[in-house]
Design a protein around this motif. Structure first.
Motif, PDB file in Angstrom:
ATOM      1  N   ILE A  18       1.037  -1.090   0.158  1.00  0.00           N
ATOM      2  CA  ILE A  18       0.030  -0.007   0.037  1.00  0.00           C
ATOM      3  C   ILE A  18       0.796   1.256   0.230  1.00  0.00           C
ATOM      4  O   ILE A  18       2.098   1.243   0.692  1.00  0.00           O
ATOM      5  N   GLN A  19       0.430   2.325  -0.765  1.00  0.00           N
ATOM      6  CA  GLN A  19       1.202   3.364  -0.888  1.00  0.00           C
ATOM      7  C   GLN A  19      -0.050   4.482  -0.466  1.00  0.00           C
ATOM      8  O   GLN A  19      -0.919   4.693  -1.155  1.00  0.00           O
ATOM      9  N   ARG A  20       0.433   5.378   0.590  1.00  0.00           N
ATOM     10  CA  ARG A  20      -0.412   6.257   1.110  1.00  0.00           C
ATOM     11  C   ARG A  20      -0.203   7.849   0.225  1.00  0.00           C
ATOM     12  O   ARG A  20       0.981   8.124   0.325  1.00  0.00           O
ATOM     13  N   VAL A  21      -1.175   8.241  -0.371  1.00  0.00           N
ATOM     14  CA  VAL A  21      -1.018   9.381  -1.239  1.00  0.00           C
ATOM     15  C   VAL A  21      -1.735  10.721  -0.642  1.00  0.00           C
ATOM     16  O   VAL A  21      -2.890  10.557  -0.248  1.00  0.00           O
ATOM     17  N   ALA A  22      -1.220  11.782  -0.341  1.00  0.00           N
ATOM     18  CA  ALA A  22      -1.867  13.111  -0.075  1.00  0.00           C
ATOM     19  C   ALA A  22      -1.972  14.159  -1.040  1.00  0.00           C
ATOM     20  O   ALA A  22      -0.925  14.399  -1.751  1.00  0.00           O
ATOM     21  N   VAL A  23      -2.898  14.569  -1.390  1.00  0.00           N
ATOM     22  CA  VAL A  23      -3.335  15.634  -2.314  1.00  0.00           C
ATOM     23  C   VAL A  23      -3.595  16.973  -1.677  1.00  0.00           C
ATOM     24  O   VAL A  23      -4.510  17.115  -1.139  1.00  0.00           O
TER      25      VAL A  23
END
Length: 622
Positions: A543-548
């Protein structure tokens, strides 16, 4: 024999003159009367060819019979039904001899004396004035109607008993009554108005009469309907919009002012947009003829932000020309007007600012808020104006509520303006009256004082303790985001209340703050999104956590994409927590349509270049 024949023909000629000048009053379907002259299409000379006695009686019956019209012809008598009310106008100077009419509508020659007697009719109506009084209703006066009636339903009851022209006055009366009511009573009365059986009938009358009533009556009643809350998409409102479009050239200055006020309060739709475009053309043609400053400002406010720049400049020049006639209220209102136009006229703003500062005492709170909000919208920063307002509020501090002063401080913080004396007084007020604070006000106060970095030499620690105590008393009721903002403000002011910090570090609080929308969970190849409910099934290594982050241009250094201090700190913190940060520029997405914006965001999220760019920016700020 010749003398009798001569007298007879003389009287006959006079009588034919009466026939030609008879008047017929026609009843209008809208219940008001219009009188018309009716010239009968007959030649009295033709009567001589027939029997004189029969011809004379048929002529009299033509004049006085209410329903049956008898007309002599070559082939005999012809009858026709009429729905008109005939009225005979008699000039006594034309009758040297006495003429009388019996109940059978026959003429007799009276020879007893030379005095004239009145003409008697079989009907009770004897003159036109009495008939007109009975058939022509007196137009209702909306002011008197508003005084007599106590509710909107009373007005509709009056209308249902005897509808009168114009129907617009009933709507004006109802709005006059509604303005006297409380908010709850007005809401209840409006509901009764919509359910009243006569309301639909009044609307129908209004639609029929719209094309013939006076222009000012039409516009004032239309304004009343908008204020009464009649839905804009109804047939009545759309019909009136179309009628006003066709009659807009009849509007004088007063009517244009009312129309501008109404359009300002209406939602955009096809008919409203067309009418606003017509108003712009009319204002462009008549701008130099406008006499009243208030009317000018109302029109400027109505034309909107998307009006042509040339029209905005023309209105600005007209306002500058009338600057010497500006009242105090005109100067105060000019800020809101320019903000509504989205027209930043520095000359007008500077001149109006001087007048506002010279007459600041007694200025209502609502006006002060409007001025500061308009300055924010126009990006107009006048330190002298801000200082004048702050000094006035500080001088009259005791008359203001704590909530009002806080609202002004929030507006000042938007400009980065620090009113020292006012903020010191506010701190003292808070320390002396801590019970007047609630959770939302404490969070706002902490934000203002931390943002402006304001400290008081003597009461600073006491002030912070009061703030922390107020939040601690409602610790379990504070939303997670408000708690985070409050602790952040305390940290900026070098104060660390343990109860609040410990609450913020609770696992459930941290989980709630991290479970936001500002986060996206993807596979390491960035080809698949995982719902939060499914992430427990998937290995954390996959899993890769991405913040926009959507950021404005002010978050970057000038003429570059290098993030400034606060944005750089946020990127560093998110990176430490295991997020990959994607930056989306507000100005790039605001000008796109919805479908294009979705495509743009998908490209940014699934692109590997976005992550590489963010990583470079973060490394450059470390």
């Amino acid at each position: 024999m010749n003398i009798k024949a001569g007298c007879f023909f003389w009287n006959f000629r006079q009588f034919s003159t009466l026939v030609l000048t008879s008047r017929t009053v026609r009843l209008d379907p809208l219940r008001f009367c219009r009188s018309k002259i009716v010239y009968p299409n007959w030649n009295p000379r033709n009567l001589l060819l027939n029997d004189l006695d029969n011809g004379m009686q048929s002529s009299v019956r033509y004049l006085f019979q209410d329903v049956l019209l008898s007309k002599s012809g070559d082939d005999g008598l012809q009858t026709k039904r009429l729905s008109t009310v005939p009225v005979l106008t008699v000039d006594r100077s034309l009758c040297p001899r006495r003429l009388s009419f019996d109940s059978k509508y026959s003429v007799s020659d009276a020879t007893s004396d030379n005095e004239l007697k009145k003409i008697n009719f079989h009907h009770e109506v004897s003159n036109e004035d009495l008939l007109t009084k009975e058939t022509k209703p007196t137009p209702v006066n909306y002011r008197k109607l508003a005084q007599v009636c106590n509710s909107l339903s009373d007005v509709l009851d009056t209308f249902s008993k005897a509808p009168t022209f114009p129907s617009s006055n009933y709507f004006s009366a109802m709005w006059t009554i509604a303005k006297r009511m409380s908010v709850d009573q007005e809401r209840f009365e409006k509901q009764l108005m919509f359910n009243h059986p006569a309301f639909s009938q009044l609307c129908e009358h209004m639609m029929r009469e719209a094309k013939i009533m006076r222009c000012d009556d039409l516009l004032f009643s239309f304004h009343a309907m908008v204020k009464l809350g009649i839905p804009q998409n109804t047939l009545l409102m759309q019909t009136l919009l179309r009628v006003i479009q066709g009659r807009i050239n009849e509007c004088d200055e007063k009517c244009l002012s009312v129309l501008s006020t109404v359009l300002e309060a209406m939602e955009p739709c096809k008919n409203v947009d067309v009418l606003r475009a017509g108003l712009r053309i009319l204002v462009d043609q008549q701008v130099w003829k406008i006499e009243h400053v208030f009317t000018l400002q109302t029109m400027m406010k109505c034309i909107g932000k998307d009006a042509p720049v040339a029209l905005k400049r023309k209105l600005e020049m007209k306002a500058l020309k009338e600057l010497g006639r500006f009242s105090i209220l005109n100067s105060q209102r000019m800020f809101e007007v320019l903000a509504a136009m989205n027209h930043r006229s520095i000359i007008l703003l500077n001149e109006c600012s001087k007048m506002v500062m010279d007459n600041i005492h007694g200025c209502p709170f609502k006006i002060l808020v409007s001025i500061l909000q308009s300055c924010k919208d126009l990006r107009y920063r006048n330190v002298d104006l801000f200082k004048g307002i702050a000094d006035y509020v500080a001088t009259t501090f005791d008359i203001w509520k704590l909530k009002q002063v806080l609202f002004l401080l929030i507006l000042f913080e938007n400009f980065g303006f620090r009113p020292i004396e006012l903020m010191d007084l506010f701190m003292k007020k808070v320390v002396n009256e801590p019970k007047s604070l609630n959770m939302k006000s404490v969070v706002s106060i902490l934000h203002v004082y931390s943002s402006l970095n304001h400290f008081h030499q003597c009461q600073n620690k006491e002030f912070l303790d009061v703030m922390a105590s107020a939040l601690t008393s409602c610790l379990h009721q504070i939303p997670s985001e408000n708690l985070l903002n409050a602790v952040c403000s305390f940290c900026l002011m070098n104060h660390f209340p343990l109860a609040l910090v410990n609450q913020l570090l609770q696992k459930d609080i941290i989980s709630e703050l991290l479970m936001s929308d500002f986060e996206i969970r993807m596979d390491t190849n960035r080809s698949q999104l995982f719902p939060f409910s499914d992430t427990d099934v998937v290995s954390s290594a996959d899993i890769q956590r991405v913040a926009v982050l959507c950021v404005p241009g002010s978050a970057y250094c000038l003429d570059s994409v290098h993030p400034r201090g606060f944005l750089a700190m946020k990127i560093r913190h998110l990176t430490v927590m295991g997020f990959h940060v994607i930056l989306v520029n507000n100005w790039a997405i605001e000008k796109l349509e919805m479908e294009d914006a979705v495509t743009f965001l998908k490209t940014k999220i699934y692109s590997t270049e976005a992550l590489l760019t963010a990583d470079v920016n973060v490394q450059g700020t470390c």
